[in-house]
Design a protein around this motif. Structure first.
Motif, PDB file in Angstrom:
ATOM      1  N   TRP A   1      -8.548   6.299   8.850  1.00 46.92           N
ATOM      2  CA  TRP A   1      -7.581   6.467   7.524  1.00 46.92           C
ATOM      3  C   TRP A   1      -8.574   6.953   6.382  1.00 46.92           C
ATOM      4  O   TRP A   1      -7.890   7.644   5.588  1.00 46.92           O
ATOM      5  N   TRP A   2      -9.733   6.532   6.437  1.00 44.03           N
ATOM      6  CA  TRP A   2     -10.608   6.775   5.329  1.00 44.03           C
ATOM      7  C   TRP A   2     -10.910   8.554   5.146  1.00 44.03           C
ATOM      8  O   TRP A   2     -11.190   8.954   4.186  1.00 44.03           O
TER       9      TRP A   2
ATOM     10  N   GLU B   1       0.660   4.008  -2.983  1.00 43.03           N
ATOM     11  CA  GLU B   1       0.319   5.344  -2.532  1.00 43.03           C
ATOM     12  C   GLU B   1       1.384   6.289  -2.956  1.00 43.03           C
ATOM     13  O   GLU B   1       1.266   7.496  -3.578  1.00 43.03           O
TER      14      GLU B   1
ATOM     15  N   TRP C   1       0.845  -1.162   0.063  1.00 42.97           N
ATOM     16  CA  TRP C   1      -0.105   0.016  -0.003  1.00 42.97           C
ATOM     17  C   TRP C   1       1.024   1.333  -0.215  1.00 42.97           C
ATOM     18  O   TRP C   1       0.231   2.050  -0.878  1.00 42.97           O
TER      19      TRP C   1
ATOM     20  N   LEU D   1      -8.256   9.742   3.188  1.00 42.03           N
ATOM     21  CA  LEU D   1      -8.450   9.207   1.946  1.00 42.03           C
ATOM     22  C   LEU D   1      -9.345  10.224   1.158  1.00 42.03           C
ATOM     23  O   LEU D   1      -9.206  10.581   0.087  1.00 42.03           O
ATOM     24  N   ALA D   2     -10.448  10.488   1.866  1.00 43.01           N
ATOM     25  CA  ALA D   2     -11.551  11.401   1.438  1.00 43.01           C
ATOM     26  C   ALA D   2     -10.946  12.880   1.004  1.00 43.01           C
ATOM     27  O   ALA D   2     -11.116  13.301  -0.050  1.00 43.01           O
TER      28      ALA D   2
END
Length: 544
Positions: free
Chosen positions: A375-376, A11, A7, A379-380
């Motif tokens: 974490w999301w 990334e 990941w 990401l958003a």
């Protein structure tokens, strides 16, 4: 563990790809047509002529500013590069450094402060092509890069043993920041000072070290940054003390300053309405992340009261999110105070509030990266930042292409002018953004442009050589209606203008232009004419 590494590699690849895509529109044309970029290229050419080519003709008109003013780095970099390449290519390399250096420096700083939230580093992309970038304030952009690198180096090395190499590295980064831009230099010192104070307070609260050790560490760090900054600080004071101001100090109303924050005004380059609708999304995105992060913070704080968990711990790491949270919060408060109290313009310095506002948003992004959130959310935020960046680039690209055509047209006029000629630049367009495009004629060839705002201001690397600069004129001194002079200095030589370079169309009905139009008709001949610009050469034998 293996999935985590995959990941991380994926990334990093995505971040690199976005960086490349982000810079392509700005290097795809021959020139990146910024507002002041042509003047910076032309003055970098003057630096090259004075330092590297020892051009005697240029020495009569220009001199290197003896004061180490904070606008040197971009000019010097371009002047060195143009020794082996054309100006447009040197400009591309500088843009490449800015548009790749700032994202990766910002990403590295976030990884130092809060590695788990490095997805917030994607928010930097809209700020790589800010209004300062489009205005051609390349020294400011370079200062932002050095600002990020200097902070990162300080955080990574501040708690380790200091040696000569580390101290010299700090000195170099501090000097480079000052020689790039004075406002960014001042803000960098504020952040470093607040970090020293905040970390000392954190050590006292955590009681992981005795008072004597904390005080010794505090004094050592203070000594290092003082040694590194003492000369730039003296220059900083002298810079303002020696410039009392050539016009009134200008303050922006606080309501307008608040609106600038909401619309993220430092990102708006051309159209406040069109671009503002997009940039405002960044402000509300920042508020949303702050609200979410503070919600999680308050929840853990109350939970800690019942479970006796400590939110702040010190383990010897260069910087912990808990400590950074308070350091960056204090930094934001100080920066906002400066933003709302300092004048926007003082003398020849301007856009102070917007420059401070620009740094404020960078620090705000660093601050939200310290939040302990899922974490999301990062990401958003990253996806939203990339979306805003894409929309802005789509807005800018057509304008870049059109403005490049004018820049190329102006640059080609140099083919018809011999080196060291005296050129009068005349701008006749009704466009605030392209006023300095006349200087594109002088970015590659050594041409003496008799108008040069950088030489007049006194805070750029080049000045007029007032002791030997000849006065210049057009037309016949015996005919008042057909004569124009540009300076009358007793004892100075007088030089007739060799070429007149006009961008736009002269309107002979206006007073000043009516005399110029008459002189061009009588004493000059057009040697280069396009839809956007014209070059006139003095007729040999006239008025001899």
């Amino acid at each position: 563990m293996e999935n985590s590494k995959r990941w991380q590699r994926a990334e990093l690849l995505i971040f690199t790809t976005v960086t490349i895509l982000n810079l392509l529109p700005f290097v795809a044309t021959r020139f990146f047509p910024s507002m002041d970029g042509a003047s910076h290229l032309a003055n970098s050419n003057i630096i090259s002529q004075l330092i590297f080519h020892h051009n005697a003709a240029f020495s009569r008109f220009f001199m290197i500013n003896p004061e180490p003013v904070p606008n040197w780095t971009a000019h010097l970099a371009i002047s060195i590069m143009t020794l082996v390449m054309p100006a447009f290519l040197a400009e591309k390399i500088l843009i490449l450094v800015i548009l790749t250096g700032i994202p990766f420096a910002f990403r590295s700083l976030i990884q130092t402060i809060s590695p788990k939230n490095h997805l917030f580093s994607f928010l930097i992309f809209p700020f790589t092509h800010s209004m300062f970038f489009f205005f051609g304030f390349f020294n400011f952009c370079m200062a932002v890069l050095f600002f990020l690198v200097a902070l990162n180096y300080w955080l990574r090395n501040g708690n380790g043993p200091w040696n000569a190499k580390k101290i010299l590295s700090v000195v170099l980064l501090v000097y480079l920041t000052y020689l790039s831009h004075i406002v960014v230099f001042g803000l960098m010192l504020i952040l470093v000072s607040l970090h020293i104070i905040t970390e000392a307070i954190a050590l006292l609260i955590c009681k992981k070290s005795d008072l004597k050790s904390i005080l010794a560490s505090f004094l050592k760090k203070t000594a290092v940054i003082s040694v590194a900054a003492i000369v730039p600080l003296l220059l900083f004071v002298y810079f303002f003390y020696s410039r009392p101001g050539t016009r009134d100090i200008t303050f922006i109303p606080r309501k307008v300053l608040f609106d600038f924050l909401v619309t993220v005004r430092p990102l708006i380059s051309f159209n406040q309405v069109t671009e503002g609708k997009i940039t405002t999304l960044i402000f509300y995105l920042l508020l949303l992340v702050i609200a979410t992060g503070l919600g999680f913070f308050v929840f853990r704080l109350f939970r800690g009261l019942f479970t006796r968990q400590k939110e702040m711990k010190y383990t010897g790491m260069p910087m912990l999110p808990a400590t950074a949270f308070w350091w960056l919060l204090a930094s934001m408060a100080v920066i906002l105070a400066l933003y709302f109290t300092l004048p926007d313009a003082y003398g020849t310095a301007s856009y102070t509030n917007l420059r401070i506002g620009f740094i404020f948003f960078l620090v705000a992004f660093l601050w939200i990266s310290t939040f302990r959130i899922p974490w999301w959310i990062g990401l958003a935020a990253a996806m939203a930042g990339c979306l805003v960046n894409t929309v802005l680039i789509r807005i800018y690209t057509p304008g870049i292409i059109d403005l490049n055509k004018l820049a190329v047209s102006c640059n080609k006029a140099a083919d018809f002018v011999p080196p060291n000629s005296l050129v009068l630049p005349v701008y006749c367009m009704d466009n605030w953004f392209t006023g300095h495009f006349v200087d594109y004629i002088a970015v590659d060839k050594p041409l003496v442009m008799i108008n040069n705002y950088e030489c007049v201001s006194g805070y750029f690397p080049v000045k007029w050589n007032d002791k030997s600069k000849p006065d210049s004129y057009l037309g016949d001194p015996a005919k008042p209606g057909s004569y124009m002079n540009f300076g009358i200095t007793p004892g100075h030589a007088v030089s007739r203008v060799d070429y007149v370079f006009v961008v736009g169309q002269i309107d002979p009905s206006k007073d000043w232009f009516s005399s110029l139009y008459k002189i061009l008709k009588e004493d000059f001949v057009a040697v280069y004419v396009t839809e956007s610009c014209s070059l006139y050469k003095y007729k040999p034998g006239r008025l001899e």
